[in-house]
Design an enzyme around this catalytic site. Structure first.
Site, PDB file in Angstrom:
ATOM      1  N   ASN A 241      14.661 -57.567  31.827  1.00 47.61           N
ATOM      2  CA  ASN A 241      14.801 -56.115  31.653  1.00 47.61           C
ATOM      3  C   ASN A 241      14.594 -55.335  32.951  1.00 47.61           C
ATOM      4  O   ASN A 241      14.482 -54.112  32.932  1.00 47.61           O
ATOM      5  CB  ASN A 241      13.850 -55.614  30.555  1.00 47.61           C
ATOM      6  CG  ASN A 241      12.391 -55.851  30.896  1.00 47.61           C
ATOM      7  OD1 ASN A 241      12.079 -56.419  31.937  1.00 47.61           O
ATOM      8  ND2 ASN A 241      11.500 -55.418  30.025  1.00 47.61           N
TER       9      ASN A 241
ATOM     10  N   GLY B  48      10.940 -50.210  24.002  1.00 50.87           N
ATOM     11  CA  GLY B  48      10.470 -51.295  23.138  1.00 50.87           C
ATOM     12  C   GLY B  48      11.641 -51.965  22.444  1.00 50.87           C
ATOM     13  O   GLY B  48      12.493 -51.300  21.835  1.00 50.87           O
TER      14      GLY B  48
ATOM     15  N   HIS C 146       5.268 -47.387  27.525  1.00 52.19           N
ATOM     16  CA  HIS C 146       5.878 -47.823  28.797  1.00 52.19           C
ATOM     17  C   HIS C 146       7.393 -47.943  28.745  1.00 52.19           C
ATOM     18  O   HIS C 146       8.032 -48.152  29.770  1.00 52.19           O
ATOM     19  CB  HIS C 146       5.289 -49.157  29.257  1.00 52.19           C
ATOM     20  CG  HIS C 146       5.968 -50.383  28.700  1.00 52.19           C
ATOM     21  ND1 HIS C 146       6.150 -50.597  27.353  1.00 52.19           N
ATOM     22  CD2 HIS C 146       6.502 -51.469  29.318  1.00 52.19           C
ATOM     23  CE1 HIS C 146       6.758 -51.755  27.173  1.00 52.19           C
ATOM     24  NE2 HIS C 146       7.002 -52.299  28.338  1.00 52.19           N
TER      25      HIS C 146
ATOM     26  N   HIS D  73       2.663 -51.160  34.671  1.00 56.51           N
ATOM     27  CA  HIS D  73       2.482 -51.214  33.213  1.00 56.51           C
ATOM     28  C   HIS D  73       2.116 -52.600  32.665  1.00 56.51           C
ATOM     29  O   HIS D  73       2.147 -52.810  31.454  1.00 56.51           O
ATOM     30  CB  HIS D  73       3.653 -50.559  32.451  1.00 56.51           C
ATOM     31  CG  HIS D  73       5.024 -51.073  32.755  1.00 56.51           C
ATOM     32  ND1 HIS D  73       6.110 -50.233  32.896  1.00 56.51           N
ATOM     33  CD2 HIS D  73       5.499 -52.306  32.924  1.00 56.51           C
ATOM     34  CE1 HIS D  73       7.188 -50.952  33.139  1.00 56.51           C
ATOM     35  NE2 HIS D  73       6.849 -52.222  33.155  1.00 56.51           N
TER      36      HIS D  73
END
Lengths: 479, 143
Positions: A201, A405, A402, A327
Site C-alpha cells: 500500500n 482501512g 491512519h 503510524h
C-alpha cells in the site's frame, strides 16, 4: 464477545475473560458492520490482556484484522507496572508513515505537465520490490550512521533543510536509538533501499487541495484550495522487517522467561524494563530513524524532479514539508492517568499521533495549531489533512486513525479487478498511475478500502481529530 | 478465512483482510515443508518458481513443528529478499529433533516479484499432524 454501544461513535468491549482493561472502538454503526466482520474486535480484546496495559485498548474507525494487534490499534503500557513492549504492536514496517509536501504550484498549471512529471517521478524514485539501489548509500557504515542520526544525516548530506527537521515527528531522530542492536542481516537489507517506495500500500501521490474546512489552518499550513501537494507513504523497508523478525524470536523466549500468557503468539513481548525490552526499543528506534531518512530521500528526489520537469527554481516551487507522521511505532510519552501524570509507552499500530495545540513535543510552528495529521484514502478517491485535538489527548493517548482501512482481502480485490482496465478507469477520473506491477494496483483497487470520508467523519465528530482539508489525487506512483 | 486454490498440490491461498496466508496439506512433514516453500514463493512471484540451478544450504532449528516451519520459511524469505534467490526445490539432509538441514535449489527471480512479503507471522500459525495422519499447516504472511 460482548460489545456495548456507548454513543454514536464509541463502542465498549467490557473487560471480560483475561482482559485487564476495557476495549474501546471508535466507529459509527455502518463502519461497525465491517469491523465486526473480521477478527479486529477480538484482537482489541487480546491486546487488553497484556501486562501493564493502562487506560483502554483502543481501536480506530479504520481498524481491521492484522496479526497480533489489529491494524488501527492503540495501547499504552506503564513501565513501572510491568508494562510490556511488543514488536507485533509496532509491526514489521517500523515507522511506516506519511509525509506531505506542499507547493506554490496550482493544479490547473500542473495538469498539462502531469504526464511527463509522473514519468520522471517513476524514473527517479524506485518503487516495487526490486533490490540493488545504492544511490544515496554506498556502504553498511552509512546505514549505521542513518540508524543513529535519522533525518539530520540526510540534511547534513545536503538532502533537505533544517526547516524539514522542524516538521518531522521528533525532528526525524528518535533519541535512544541503538544501532548495535540491529542485526547484520537487517543492515544488509537496508543498504540498497534508502530512498525507495516499496510495494503493497505504499505510494507517492501527486494531488491537490480540493476542499477546505478551516481557512486559517490551511493558510498556516500552506495548503490553500488548488495547491498541488505530494504525499509520500513508506517506512523502514527490509531493514525494519528484519528488525521485527529478529526480535519476535527474542520475544518468544521472553514470553516463556517472564511467564506472560498470550491469546495470540504474535503479541510476543517483554517487560519494557527488561534486557529484551530495552534491546528491542533501541533497535526499533534505530529502524524508525531509517524510515525518516527513507522518506526524506524520496522527498529530495520529488523536489528535484519537480524542478527539472516544471523548469522552476526551488524558491519558485516552495515545496516545503508540511509534516511527517509515523503510524507504526511505540513511543514514550507523558499522559494523565487517573489524574496522575505518567510516562507510558504508547504503541500505535496503524494509528497516528495527534497531539493538541500547546503540547510541548510540538515544534514552535505548530504550538498554537496542533499537530498536522495525514489520512490517505485509496488511490481513486481522496485523502484528508487533520489537526490533533485535546479530545485525542484525553481519550486515545493523543492518537487518531491512519487511513481508510481495508475491507476486502487482497485476493478478493484482485478478483474484483479481473478484466478491468484500472489504468483507464483512473484516467477517466483524471488520475494518472505509474506502477512497477499492475498486480499491486489491482490489490489496491479503490473498493478494497472503506471510504476514508466515513473514517475521518467519525474521528472528526468524535473529537479525536479535526478536519482541515481534503486532497484529491491526480498522479499515483505505486510499487 | 476462505481458501483459494493455487497451482500446487495440497496448497491453498487464504483470504485475510490485510495480509495473505497459506493452508498446506501433505502426507509427511518433509513434503509439508516443500509445499509451504513453493506456496510462499508462488505468493511472491505470482507465478511458478524458477527452474534454477543454484544451490545453497539452509539450516534452521525449531523447538516444535510450527516453529520449525516458520523458521524454514523465514530463512527462505531472507534468501529471497537479501540475495534474490527464489526457492525451487529442496532435498532434506537432516530433519530430526528440531533440526532441519536442506540443500535448496533455486535461482534469480524470473521477473520482478509481484508482492513483497514482510514477514512470516506467528498469528494463527499451525503445523500439526491430523488424526487422519496427514500433516497440516496454516501460516499468515505480512504484506
Amino acid at each position: 464477545m460482548e460489545i456495548r454501544q456507548l454513543d454514536e461513535y464509541r463502542w465498549l468491549i467490557p473487560r471480560q475473560g483475561r482482559m485487564r482493561v476495557d476495549g474501546l472502538i471508535f466507529s459509527d454503526e455502518a463502519l461497525m458492520k465491517d469491523i465486526r466482520g473480521d477478527e479486529a474486535v477480538q484482537q482489541v480484546a487480546n491486546v487488553a490482556e497484556l501486562p501493564g496495559i493502562v487506560g483502554r485498548s483502543i481501536g480506530m474507525p479504520d481498524i481491521h484484522w492484522g496479526y497480533g494487534f489489529a491494524i488501527g490499534g492503540v495501547a499504552a503500557f506503564d513501565p513501572e507496572a510491568g508494562g510490556v513492549i511488543s514488536p507485533g504492536g509496532v509491526g514489521y514496517d517500523i515507522n511506516c508513515g506519511v509525509r506531505l509536501l506542499r507547493s506554490e504550484v496550482n493544479m490547473e498549471e500542473l495538469r498539462p505537465r502531469l504526464s511527463p512529471l509522473m514519468d520522471a517521478l517513476h524514473e527517479a524514485v524506485p518503487a516495487g520490490v526490486g533490490r540493488g539501489y545504492r544511490t544515496f548509500v554506498q556502504s553498511e557504515k552509512d546505514v549505521r550512521r542513518i540508524l543513529e542520526e535519522g533525518a539530520s544525516w540526510a540534511v547534513r548530506e545536503g538532502f533537505g533543510t533544517e526547516a524539514d527537521l522542524d516538521a518531522i515527528e521528533d525532528r526525524g531522530a528518535l533519541r535512544g536509538a541503538d544501532p548495535d542492536q540491529v542485526s547484520e542481516r537487517a543492515v544488509k537489507r537496508g543498504t540498497d533501499q534508502v530512498g525507495t517506495v516499496g510495494s503493497g500500500n505504499h505510494f507517492i501521490e501527486v494531488g491537490w487541495v480540493d476542499e477546505v474546512y478551516d481557512e486559517e489552518a490551511v493558510e498556516r499550513l500552506g495548503l490553500p484550495s488548488g495547491t498541488v501537494t505530494v504525499f509520500i507513504h513508506s517506512g523502514s523497508r527490509g531493514l525494519g522487517y528484519q528488525v521485527c523478525d529478529d526480535y519476535l524470536e527474542l520475544m518468544e523466549r521472553a514470553v516463556r522467561r517472564y511467564g506472560i500468557e498470550l491469546s495470540d503468539p504474535q503479541l510476543a513481548c517483554a517487560p519494557i524494563e527488561s534486557e529484551e525490552g530495552e534491546r528491542y526499543i533501541g533497535a526499533m528506534r534505530a529502524a524508525a530513524n531509517y524510515a525518516f531518512v527513507n522518506r526524506q530521500m524520496m522527498a529530495h528526489r520529488v523536489r528535484e524532479t519537480f524542478r527539472k520537469v516544471l523548469g522552476r527554481s526551488e524558491s519558485e516551487l516552495g515545496m516545503d514539508l508540511v509534516y511527517d507522521v509515523a503510524h507504526n511505532i511505540a513511543k514514550f510519552e507523558r499522559h494523565s492517568l487517573n489524574g496522575e501524570d505518567r510516562t507510558v509507552c504508547v504503541h500505535r499500530k496503524g494509528a497516528t499521533r495527534a497531539f493538541p495545540p500547546g503540547h510541548p513535543d510540538l515544534g514552535g510552528r505548530f504550538q498554537d495549531l496542533g499537530q498536522p495529521v495525514f489520512i490517505p484514502g485509496d488511490m481513486g478517491r481522496y485523502s484528508y489533512v487533520l489537526l490533533g485535538t485535546e479530545g485525542a489527548y484525553q481519550e486515545t493517548f493523543g492518537s487518531t486513525c491512519h487511513g481508510a482501512g481495508r475491507k476486502m482481502s487482497r485476493r478478493k480485490a484482485k478478483r474484483a479487478s479481473r478484466g478491468r482496465d484500472l489504468r483507464r478507469e483512473l484516467a477517466e477520473k483524471g488520475i494518472q498511475i505509474r506502477a512497477s506491477s499492475m498486480a499491486t494496483v489491482s490489490e489496491e483497487v479503490s473498493e478494497a478500502y472503506k471510504d476514508v470520508a466515513d473514517v475521518v467523519g467519525v474521528v472528526d465528530r468524535a473529537g479525536i481529530g479535526r478536519k482541515v482539508a481534503r486532497l484529491r489525487p491526480m498522479g499515483v506512483l505505486k510499487g | 478465512m476462505s481458501g483459494t486454490e493455487i497451482p500446487f498440490e495440497g496448497v491453498k491461498a487464504l483470504d485475510h483482510t490485510a495480509d495473505v496466508g497459506l493452508e498446506v496439506r501433505a502426507g509427511s512433514l518433509v513434503e509439508l515443508l516443500r509445499r509451504s516453500a513453493a506456496g510462499m514463493t508462488h505468493l511472491i512471484l505470482e507465478g511458478s518458481p524458477p527452474d534454477g540451478e543454484e544451490e545453497c544450504v539452509v539450516s534452521v532449528v525449531g523447538a516444535d513443528p510450527p516453529q520449525l516451519l516458520r523458521n524454514w520459511l523465514r530463512e527462505l524469505l531472507y534468501l529471497h529478499e537479501a540475495e534474490g534467490f527464489a526457492y525451487s526445490a529442496a532435498e532434506f539432509t537432516t530433519l530430526d529433533a528440531g533440526v532441519l538441514e536442506a540443500v535448496v535449489r533455486g535461482g534469480a527471480d524470473p521477473s520482478e516479484p509481484a508482492r513483497e512479503i514482510k514477514g512470516v507471522t506467528l498469528h494463527g500459525l499451525v503445523t500439526e499432524r491430523t488424526p487422519e495422519g496427514e500433516w497440516y499447516a496454516r501460516v499468515i504472511f505480512d504484506v
